[in-house]
Design a protein around this motif. Structure first.
Motif, PDB file in Angstrom:
ATOM      1  N   PRO A 124       0.726  -1.140  -0.042  1.00 57.97           N
ATOM      2  CA  PRO A 124      -0.072  -0.059   0.007  1.00 57.97           C
ATOM      3  C   PRO A 124       0.973   1.158  -0.210  1.00 57.97           C
ATOM      4  CG  PRO A 124      -0.634  -1.613   1.543  1.00 57.97           C
ATOM      5  CD  PRO A 124       0.669  -2.236   1.426  1.00 57.97           C
ATOM      6  N   VAL A 125       0.530   2.180  -0.924  1.00 59.77           N
ATOM      7  CA  VAL A 125       1.049   3.538  -1.080  1.00 59.77           C
ATOM      8  C   VAL A 125       0.287   4.599  -0.849  1.00 59.77           C
ATOM      9  CG1 VAL A 125       3.136   2.656  -2.170  1.00 59.77           C
ATOM     10  CG2 VAL A 125       1.329   3.271  -3.579  1.00 59.77           C
ATOM     11  N   PRO A 126       0.539   5.814  -0.665  1.00 56.39           N
ATOM     12  CA  PRO A 126      -0.443   6.808  -0.546  1.00 56.39           C
ATOM     13  C   PRO A 126      -1.084   7.119  -2.021  1.00 56.39           C
ATOM     14  CG  PRO A 126       1.509   7.518   0.731  1.00 56.39           C
ATOM     15  CD  PRO A 126       1.754   6.226   0.034  1.00 56.39           C
ATOM     16  N   ARG A 127      -2.404   7.762  -2.060  1.00 58.99           N
ATOM     17  CA  ARG A 127      -2.829   7.919  -3.280  1.00 58.99           C
ATOM     18  C   ARG A 127      -2.066   9.140  -4.238  1.00 58.99           C
ATOM     19  NH1 ARG A 127      -7.250   4.601  -3.842  1.00 58.99           N
ATOM     20  NH2 ARG A 127      -8.335   4.043  -2.168  1.00 58.99           N
ATOM     21  N   GLU A 128      -1.771   9.933  -3.518  1.00 53.16           N
ATOM     22  CA  GLU A 128      -0.639  10.964  -4.157  1.00 53.16           C
ATOM     23  C   GLU A 128       0.616  10.947  -3.391  1.00 53.16           C
ATOM     24  OE1 GLU A 128      -2.874  14.538  -4.380  1.00 53.16           O
ATOM     25  OE2 GLU A 128      -4.860  13.770  -5.539  1.00 53.16           O
ATOM     26  N   GLY A 129       1.668  11.521  -4.037  1.00 48.12           N
ATOM     27  CA  GLY A 129       2.921  11.240  -3.438  1.00 48.12           C
ATOM     28  C   GLY A 129       3.262  10.057  -2.715  1.00 48.12           C
ATOM     29  N   GLN A 130       4.374  10.259  -2.005  1.00 48.27           N
ATOM     30  CA  GLN A 130       4.686   8.956  -1.163  1.00 48.27           C
ATOM     31  C   GLN A 130       5.279   9.508   0.181  1.00 48.27           C
ATOM     32  OE1 GLN A 130       8.810   7.593  -2.622  1.00 48.27           O
ATOM     33  NE2 GLN A 130       9.339   9.625  -3.473  1.00 48.27           N
ATOM     34  N   ASN A 131       5.237   8.194   0.987  1.00 47.95           N
ATOM     35  CA  ASN A 131       5.827   8.388   2.247  1.00 47.95           C
ATOM     36  C   ASN A 131       7.022   8.591   2.178  1.00 47.95           C
ATOM     37  OD1 ASN A 131       3.442   7.938   3.884  1.00 47.95           O
ATOM     38  ND2 ASN A 131       3.584   5.794   3.241  1.00 47.95           N
ATOM     39  N   TRP A 132       7.846   9.181   3.104  1.00 46.41           N
ATOM     40  CA  TRP A 132       9.124   9.884   3.471  1.00 46.41           C
ATOM     41  C   TRP A 132       9.579   9.291   4.814  1.00 46.41           C
ATOM     42  CZ3 TRP A 132      12.312  11.982  -0.505  1.00 46.41           C
ATOM     43  CH2 TRP A 132      11.757  12.221  -1.645  1.00 46.41           C
ATOM     44  N   CYS A 133      10.852   9.021   4.620  1.00 43.88           N
ATOM     45  CA  CYS A 133      11.393   8.455   6.281  1.00 43.88           C
ATOM     46  C   CYS A 133      12.799   9.220   6.071  1.00 43.88           C
ATOM     47  CB  CYS A 133      11.412   7.213   6.198  1.00 43.88           C
ATOM     48  SG  CYS A 133      12.225   6.340   5.199  1.00 43.88           S
ATOM     49  N   ARG A 160       4.295  -4.506  -6.349  1.00 46.84           N
ATOM     50  CA  ARG A 160       2.757  -4.369  -6.518  1.00 46.84           C
ATOM     51  C   ARG A 160       2.650  -3.167  -5.776  1.00 46.84           C
ATOM     52  NH1 ARG A 160      -0.884  -8.811  -5.507  1.00 46.84           N
ATOM     53  NH2 ARG A 160      -2.381  -7.329  -6.225  1.00 46.84           N
ATOM     54  N   LEU A 161       2.884  -1.916  -6.284  1.00 43.71           N
ATOM     55  CA  LEU A 161       2.359  -0.805  -5.596  1.00 43.71           C
ATOM     56  C   LEU A 161       1.035  -0.614  -5.558  1.00 43.71           C
ATOM     57  CD1 LEU A 161       5.607   1.459  -6.209  1.00 43.71           C
ATOM     58  CD2 LEU A 161       5.255   0.074  -4.259  1.00 43.71           C
ATOM     59  N   VAL A 162       0.031  -0.281  -4.401  1.00 42.48           N
ATOM     60  CA  VAL A 162      -1.435  -0.217  -4.864  1.00 42.48           C
ATOM     61  C   VAL A 162      -1.921   0.862  -3.980  1.00 42.48           C
ATOM     62  CG1 VAL A 162      -3.607  -1.281  -4.087  1.00 42.48           C
ATOM     63  CG2 VAL A 162      -1.648  -2.699  -4.858  1.00 42.48           C
ATOM     64  N   PRO A 163      -2.234   2.013  -4.675  1.00 46.90           N
ATOM     65  CA  PRO A 163      -2.779   3.174  -4.057  1.00 46.90           C
ATOM     66  C   PRO A 163      -3.968   2.892  -2.857  1.00 46.90           C
ATOM     67  CG  PRO A 163      -2.676   3.552  -6.194  1.00 46.90           C
ATOM     68  CD  PRO A 163      -2.397   2.097  -6.337  1.00 46.90           C
ATOM     69  N   SER A 164      -3.511   3.400  -1.670  1.00 52.69           N
ATOM     70  CA  SER A 164      -4.506   3.141  -0.574  1.00 52.69           C
ATOM     71  C   SER A 164      -4.643   4.135   0.293  1.00 52.69           C
ATOM     72  CB  SER A 164      -3.941   1.855   0.288  1.00 52.69           C
ATOM     73  OG  SER A 164      -4.778   1.592   1.583  1.00 52.69           O
ATOM     74  N   ASP A 165      -5.843   4.383   1.167  1.00 48.27           N
ATOM     75  CA  ASP A 165      -6.079   5.375   2.169  1.00 48.27           C
ATOM     76  C   ASP A 165      -5.353   5.107   3.315  1.00 48.27           C
ATOM     77  OD1 ASP A 165      -7.812   6.820   0.718  1.00 48.27           O
ATOM     78  OD2 ASP A 165      -9.550   5.429   1.099  1.00 48.27           O
ATOM     79  N   VAL A 166      -4.857   3.795   3.768  1.00 53.77           N
ATOM     80  CA  VAL A 166      -4.137   3.359   4.766  1.00 53.77           C
ATOM     81  C   VAL A 166      -2.866   2.687   4.301  1.00 53.77           C
ATOM     82  CG1 VAL A 166      -4.092   1.735   6.868  1.00 53.77           C
ATOM     83  CG2 VAL A 166      -6.364   2.783   6.255  1.00 53.77           C
ATOM     84  N   THR A 167      -1.657   3.351   4.771  1.00 59.87           N
ATOM     85  CA  THR A 167      -0.427   2.797   4.554  1.00 59.87           C
ATOM     86  C   THR A 167       0.398   3.006   5.829  1.00 59.87           C
ATOM     87  OG1 THR A 167       0.700   4.997   4.234  1.00 59.87           O
ATOM     88  CG2 THR A 167      -0.321   4.021   2.131  1.00 59.87           C
ATOM     89  N   ARG A 168       1.530   2.086   5.585  1.00 57.67           N
ATOM     90  CA  ARG A 168       2.415   2.124   7.035  1.00 57.67           C
ATOM     91  C   ARG A 168       3.242   3.606   6.936  1.00 57.67           C
ATOM     92  NH1 ARG A 168       5.682  -2.036   9.909  1.00 57.67           N
ATOM     93  NH2 ARG A 168       7.032  -0.991  11.120  1.00 57.67           N
ATOM     94  N   GLU A 169       2.676   4.364   7.624  1.00 56.40           N
ATOM     95  CA  GLU A 169       3.120   5.911   7.560  1.00 56.40           C
ATOM     96  C   GLU A 169       4.467   5.819   8.144  1.00 56.40           C
ATOM     97  OE1 GLU A 169       0.157   8.088   9.680  1.00 56.40           O
ATOM     98  OE2 GLU A 169      -1.050   8.214   8.089  1.00 56.40           O
ATOM     99  N   THR A 170       5.279   6.644   7.491  1.00 57.69           N
ATOM    100  CA  THR A 170       6.749   6.821   8.039  1.00 57.69           C
ATOM    101  C   THR A 170       6.854   8.396   7.954  1.00 57.69           C
ATOM    102  OG1 THR A 170       7.405   6.939   5.722  1.00 57.69           O
ATOM    103  CG2 THR A 170       7.554   4.942   6.849  1.00 57.69           C
ATOM    104  N   TYR A 171       8.091   8.724   8.762  1.00 55.63           N
ATOM    105  CA  TYR A 171       8.353  10.164   9.004  1.00 55.63           C
ATOM    106  C   TYR A 171       9.716  10.566   8.676  1.00 55.63           C
ATOM    107  CZ  TYR A 171       3.979   9.576  11.728  1.00 55.63           C
ATOM    108  OH  TYR A 171       2.673   9.391  11.833  1.00 55.63           O
ATOM    109  N   ARG A 172       9.780  11.775   8.006  1.00 54.48           N
ATOM    110  CA  ARG A 172      11.097  12.280   7.633  1.00 54.48           C
ATOM    111  C   ARG A 172      11.573  13.266   8.678  1.00 54.48           C
ATOM    112  NH1 ARG A 172      11.714  17.078   3.109  1.00 54.48           N
ATOM    113  NH2 ARG A 172      13.942  17.723   3.503  1.00 54.48           N
TER     114      ARG A 172
END
Length: 311
Positions: free
Chosen positions: A203-212, A264-276
């Motif tokens: 699962p990945v965000p529907r727009e942009g990407q999580n950062w860490c 298989r990157l799948v846009p989703s409302d719930v992802t493993r959120e990470t933090y920069r």
């Protein structure tokens, strides 16, 4: 980069895990290192003993503190990494067990030169995906992927701050980002790679990407002594991550390039959120990291999944 200490008596919890075990093994060569835990995995206690580490059975769920009785009290340095994560969703138990265990440990080791508590960046109130979080950013303890986990960390930070003041015990609270490397299961990047091998969706965000801010094991181990030296009363809070901002999607694409295996990157409302993280404070205490994330991911993949690395 900091030189590892020698001739110290060091207590480490979570010493069988991804974060603390490499620290324990590195320090055991020239220090008296004790690891506390339940040691449920077969053979792990013998493996630690083979590295010159003394083991002591300790259960965080023992709120009475009886499992600490008989443990020496003259440790010079403490690294508390053990955690009840809260997969069962019991918020009350997660808060109480983690906070009481930390308090019991600090009281037992009240004469130590330094106490280092490993917290998490997952407790920050979510802002934009690429926001560079600083130590003064607001927290809220919301994590859809494991709801009880950051709540337990916030509760434990409160206990650690209180005991640091009451006991006069110099303390650092290090809010860890994503630690990874060849030890253990390899960290979050290798969890993504296992999904790639299995053909499972990521699962990945529907727009942009999580950062860490990925932190390689080599840098993590090297920075522990500096975080001990940075300990103060009241407790000092520092974000503990790497120097570089890393996009999770970029990380997965790098794994694709290294292995030739499609994700298989799948846009989703719930992802493993990470933090920069904004690394400024940590860099002022530890100096810069030595391992770049692309090289670190390659080395980790070569160590754990050599058969899947392209020549």
């Amino acid at each position: 980069m900091t030189t590892l200490p020698t001739g110290k008596r060091i207590l480490i919890t979570g010493g069988t895990g991804q974060v603390a075990r490499p620290v324990a093994e590195a320090l055991a060569e020239h220090n008296d290192v004790w690891c506390l835990g339940r040691f449920g995995a077969e053979g792990v206690e013998a493996e630690l003993a083979g590295k010159g580490i003394t083991t002591w059975h300790w259960d965080m769920d023992d709120l009475s503190g009886d499992s600490l009785k008989g443990l020496p009290e003259d440790f010079t340095h403490v690294l508390h990494s053990a955690v009840r994560r809260g997969e069962d969703g019991d918020f009350n138990a997660v808060a109480e067990v983690n906070a009481v265990a930390a308090g019991r440990l600090m009281e037992h080791c009240r004469t130590a030169e330094s106490f280092l508590y490993v917290s998490t960046g997952a407790l920050y109130a979510r802002q934009t995906l690429d926001h560079p979080y600083t130590e003064s950013d607001p927290v809220d303890g919301v994590a859809d992927w494991l709801p009880a986990y950051p709540v337990g960390k916030i509760a434990t930070e409160g206990a650690v701050r209180a005991f640091a003041r009451v006991l006069g015990l110099p303390t650092t609270i290090a809010r860890l980002n994503i630690a990874y490397g060849p030890g253990g299961y390899g960290g979050v990047p290798m969890l993504y790679f296992k999904r790639m091998l299995a053909g499972e969706p990521i699962p990945v965000p529907r727009e942009g990407q999580n950062w860490c801010s990925l932190l390689h094991t080599d840098d993590l181990v090297a920075q522990v002594p500096a975080l001990w030296r940075a300990a103060t009363t009241p407790a000092r809070v520092v974000n503990w991550g790497g120097d570089e901002a890393v996009g999770i999607t970029d990380c997965v694409r790098h794994l694709e390039a290294l292995s030739g295996i499609e994700a298989r990157l799948v846009p989703s409302d719930v992802t493993r959120e990470t933090y920069r993280f904004d690394p400024a404070l940590r860099m002022s205490l530890t100096g810069p990291c030595r391992v770049g994330w692309r090289d670190g991911i390659r080395r980790t993949l070569e160590s754990l999944y050599p058969e899947h690395v392209r020549n």
